[in-house]
Scaffold this motif. Structure first.
Motif, PDB file in Angstrom:
ATOM      1  N   ALA A   1     -79.755 -40.124  28.385  1.00  0.00           N
ATOM      2  CA  ALA A   1     -78.359 -40.150  28.828  1.00  0.00           C
ATOM      3  C   ALA A   1     -78.339 -40.061  30.345  1.00  0.00           C
ATOM      4  O   ALA A   1     -79.252 -39.489  30.959  1.00  0.00           O
ATOM      5  CB  ALA A   1     -77.585 -38.989  28.207  1.00  0.00           C
TER       6      ALA A   1
ATOM      7  N   ASP B   1     -71.093 -37.301  28.554  1.00  0.00           N
ATOM      8  CA  ASP B   1     -72.165 -38.056  29.210  1.00  0.00           C
ATOM      9  C   ASP B   1     -72.137 -39.511  28.733  1.00  0.00           C
ATOM     10  O   ASP B   1     -71.333 -39.873  27.869  1.00  0.00           O
ATOM     11  CB  ASP B   1     -73.510 -37.398  28.851  1.00  0.00           C
TER      12      ASP B   1
ATOM     13  N   ALA C   1     -77.673 -36.138  31.423  1.00  0.00           N
ATOM     14  CA  ALA C   1     -78.572 -35.175  30.760  1.00  0.00           C
ATOM     15  C   ALA C   1     -80.036 -35.538  30.937  1.00  0.00           C
ATOM     16  O   ALA C   1     -80.908 -34.682  30.874  1.00  0.00           O
ATOM     17  CB  ALA C   1     -78.241 -35.096  29.274  1.00  0.00           C
TER      18      ALA C   1
ATOM     19  N   SER D   1     -71.615 -32.649  21.692  1.00  0.00           N
ATOM     20  CA  SER D   1     -72.225 -32.107  22.911  1.00  0.00           C
ATOM     21  C   SER D   1     -72.383 -33.145  24.013  1.00  0.00           C
ATOM     22  O   SER D   1     -72.248 -32.831  25.188  1.00  0.00           O
ATOM     23  CB  SER D   1     -73.598 -31.510  22.587  1.00  0.00           C
ATOM     24  N   LEU D   2     -72.700 -34.383  23.641  1.00  0.00           N
ATOM     25  CA  LEU D   2     -72.958 -35.413  24.658  1.00  0.00           C
ATOM     26  C   LEU D   2     -71.728 -36.261  24.967  1.00  0.00           C
ATOM     27  O   LEU D   2     -71.856 -37.308  25.615  1.00  0.00           O
ATOM     28  CB  LEU D   2     -74.136 -36.300  24.207  1.00  0.00           C
TER      29      LEU D   2
ATOM     30  N   PRO E   1     -74.746 -33.167  18.111  1.00  0.00           N
ATOM     31  CA  PRO E   1     -74.967 -33.354  19.550  1.00  0.00           C
ATOM     32  C   PRO E   1     -74.448 -34.710  20.049  1.00  0.00           C
ATOM     33  O   PRO E   1     -73.842 -34.785  21.111  1.00  0.00           O
ATOM     34  CB  PRO E   1     -76.487 -33.260  19.697  1.00  0.00           C
ATOM     35  N   LEU E   2     -74.664 -35.775  19.279  1.00  0.00           N
ATOM     36  CA  LEU E   2     -74.173 -37.094  19.711  1.00  0.00           C
ATOM     37  C   LEU E   2     -72.649 -37.146  19.642  1.00  0.00           C
ATOM     38  O   LEU E   2     -71.989 -37.731  20.498  1.00  0.00           O
ATOM     39  CB  LEU E   2     -74.743 -38.209  18.820  1.00  0.00           C
TER      40      LEU E   2
ATOM     41  N   ILE F   1     -74.649 -42.176  27.080  1.00  0.00           N
ATOM     42  CA  ILE F   1     -75.975 -42.397  26.480  1.00  0.00           C
ATOM     43  C   ILE F   1     -76.397 -43.841  26.730  1.00  0.00           C
ATOM     44  O   ILE F   1     -75.604 -44.775  26.558  1.00  0.00           O
ATOM     45  CB  ILE F   1     -75.944 -42.089  24.960  1.00  0.00           C
TER      46      ILE F   1
END
Ligand code: NDP
Ligand code: HSE
Length: 440
Positions: free
Chosen positions: A301, A157, A304, A153-154, A149-150, A159
């Motif tokens: 984030a 975005d 998110a 997926s992210l 995810p880091l 963080i």
């Protein structure tokens, strides 16, 4: 088992290490062979297992004993090896093996947080040189899908903060102290008896294990190379039953936290702060209810908002689950002729010194119960620009204790305050200084 037909030629695996994690990797490869083949589109074939003691009894491990060897490098160099799984641990010879494999274009899966945190850059450079995949989901928080995810997926975005409980042993100890009122030594003994704590628990209780994981998380979250040496680290051996009771009175619990956050340094430049230390957190915080030996990571984030990842952070089978997930990804990439996302370190954010980290503090002082003592103590806080939020006194005369909770202040201001308090005649001792995180 699936009846999906085999579609491609085998993807061949070399396993380095067959201990707690490696043995479970072998077991899962065997038990799930059919499903793995169907998901990948080709069978996985284990062609060799490097260990230290090939003659050692390994229970009913479903594997041909002829696969065991002590020659890890020879195994890695074999032409028929496509993917190398490193679950030995430590810095050397693991680094040499992984670099050798990656430079030769072989995909590498590793759970080695110590090596990634100390010298992950060398591994990523070797992966780039060899055009190979480097996956390491199991290195942080065991079974919890967190790095993908880091890492993927992210990536749309920004963080801002990662706060985690990433060490199961210390979480078990602190949860037990909170539930039973036990002291550290008693809770550690219990954790050892139950098999949570290792015979030498130093890496866990002194925060080295969590610091390595914090460095890996910060590197991924902030697109910058962060090493274990960049992480401020304080262990949890100094947390007392009194601290835990005091936290309870404040509606808090104590956790060993890893915190990584981006923000401006004292000159306004964007930077990263990474630290591991025990901290009080409000019982209403999502991490407060993470008990037993579980791990959880709270990610904030910009777009998110708040995300929470929770699960088992250690143990052979949960960790092997993460390793197998990486094996499937690497095998699929090989068959498709594609690669995993490469290292993303374009931001090159500098590390903010611990002195600039702003936190609230809980300070417990044993003082003489005399007129003017409180005013003198408060004056020291004011002199160093640490604003007091609450003061509580318990006991009287020779047994008086002052518990002071501050508003947010830079760590360097608090350190100067504590240093001056230690010099005062009226302060018999500073029983504890704990950071307070989360909440207003
Ligand atoms: P173990 O100590 O249980 O197993 C280590 C394995 O490596 C053993 O099979 C050992 O061989 C082998 N080995 C050690 N030195 C050598 C060497 N010089 N040459 C060849 N083989 C060697 O470790 P774990 O399985 O617990 O951990 C493996 C990795 O996974 C570490 O990086 C750890 O940090 C990480 N990890 C572990 C977790 C866990 O819960 N255990 C959780 C998350 C990550 P032999 O069997 O012959 O002694
Ligand atoms: N000793 C570690 C823990 C194992 O207690 O969480 C997983 O890295």
């Amino acid at each position: 088992m699936s009846s999906e037909p085999t579609r491609g030629k085998p993807v061949r695996l070399a396993l380095l290490g067959c201990g707690t994690v490696g043995a479970e990797v072998v077991r899962l490869l065997h038990e799930q062979a059919g499903d793995l083949t169907a998901r990948i589109g080709a069978p996985l074939e284990l062609v060799g297992i490097a260990v230290r003691r090939p003659g050692r009894q390994r229970g009913d491990l479903p594997v041909d004993r002829a696969l065991f060897t002590t020659d890890a490098l020879g195994l890695i160099k074999r032409d028929d090896v496509d993917v190398v799984i490193e679950v030995v641990g430590g810095i050397e010879p693991a680094r040499t093996w992984i670099v050798e494999a990656l430079r030769a274009g072989k995909s590498v899966i590793t759970a080695n947080k110590a090596l990634l945190a100390e010298d992950g850059g060398t591994l990523h450079d070797a992966a780039a040189d060899g055009g190979a995949d480097l996956y390491y989901e199991a290195s942080v928080a065991g079974a919890i899908p967190l790095l993908r995810p880091l890492r993927e997926s992210l990536h749309g975005d920004r963080i801002t903060r990662v706060t985690g409980i990433v060490n199961g042993t210390t979480n078990y100890i602190l949860s037990s102290m909170d539930t039973t009122g036990a002291g550290f030594t008693e809770a550690l003994e219990e954790a050892t008896e139950l098999g949570y704590a290792e015979a030498d628990p130093t890496a866990d209780v002194e925060g080295f294990d969590a610091a390595a994981k914090a460095a890996i998380l910060a590197s991924l979250a902030f697109h910058s190379r962060v090493t274990a040496a960049d992480v401020f680290r304080e262990g949890m051996t100094g947390v007392t039953a009194g601290d835990v009771a005091s936290a309870k009175e404040m509606g808090c619990t104590i956790k060993l936290l890893c915190l990584a956050e981006r923000g401006p340094d004292s000159r306004g430049a964007e930077s990263v702060s990474v630290r591991v230390h025990p901290a009080m957190i409000p019982r209403s915080h999502p991490l407060a209810s993470v008990g037993d030996a579980f791990n959880a990571v709270f990610v904030e984030a910009e777009a998110a908002g708040q995300l929470m990842f929770y699960g088992r952070g250690a143990g052979g089978t949960p960790t092997a689950s993460a390793v197998l997930g990486d094996v499937v990804a690497a095998a699929r990439n090989r068959l498709a002729g594609t690669r995993a996302p490469s290292e993303s370190v374009y931001a090159h954010l500098p590390i903010r010194p611990i002195g600039e980290a702003v936190t609230r503090y809980h300070i417990s002082l044993d003082v003489a119960d005399r007129q003017g003592v409180l005013a003198t103590v408060a004056g020291v806080f004011a002199k160093h620009e640490v604003s007091i939020a609450t003061v509580r006194q318990s006991g009287r005369e020779a047994d008086a204790t002052l518990v002071i909770v501050t508003h947010g202040a830079p760590d360097s201001h608090l350190a100067a305050t504590v240093a001056e308090l230690e010099q005062l005649d009226i302060v018999r001792s500073i029983a504890s200084v704990l950071r307070v995180e989360g909440g207003a």
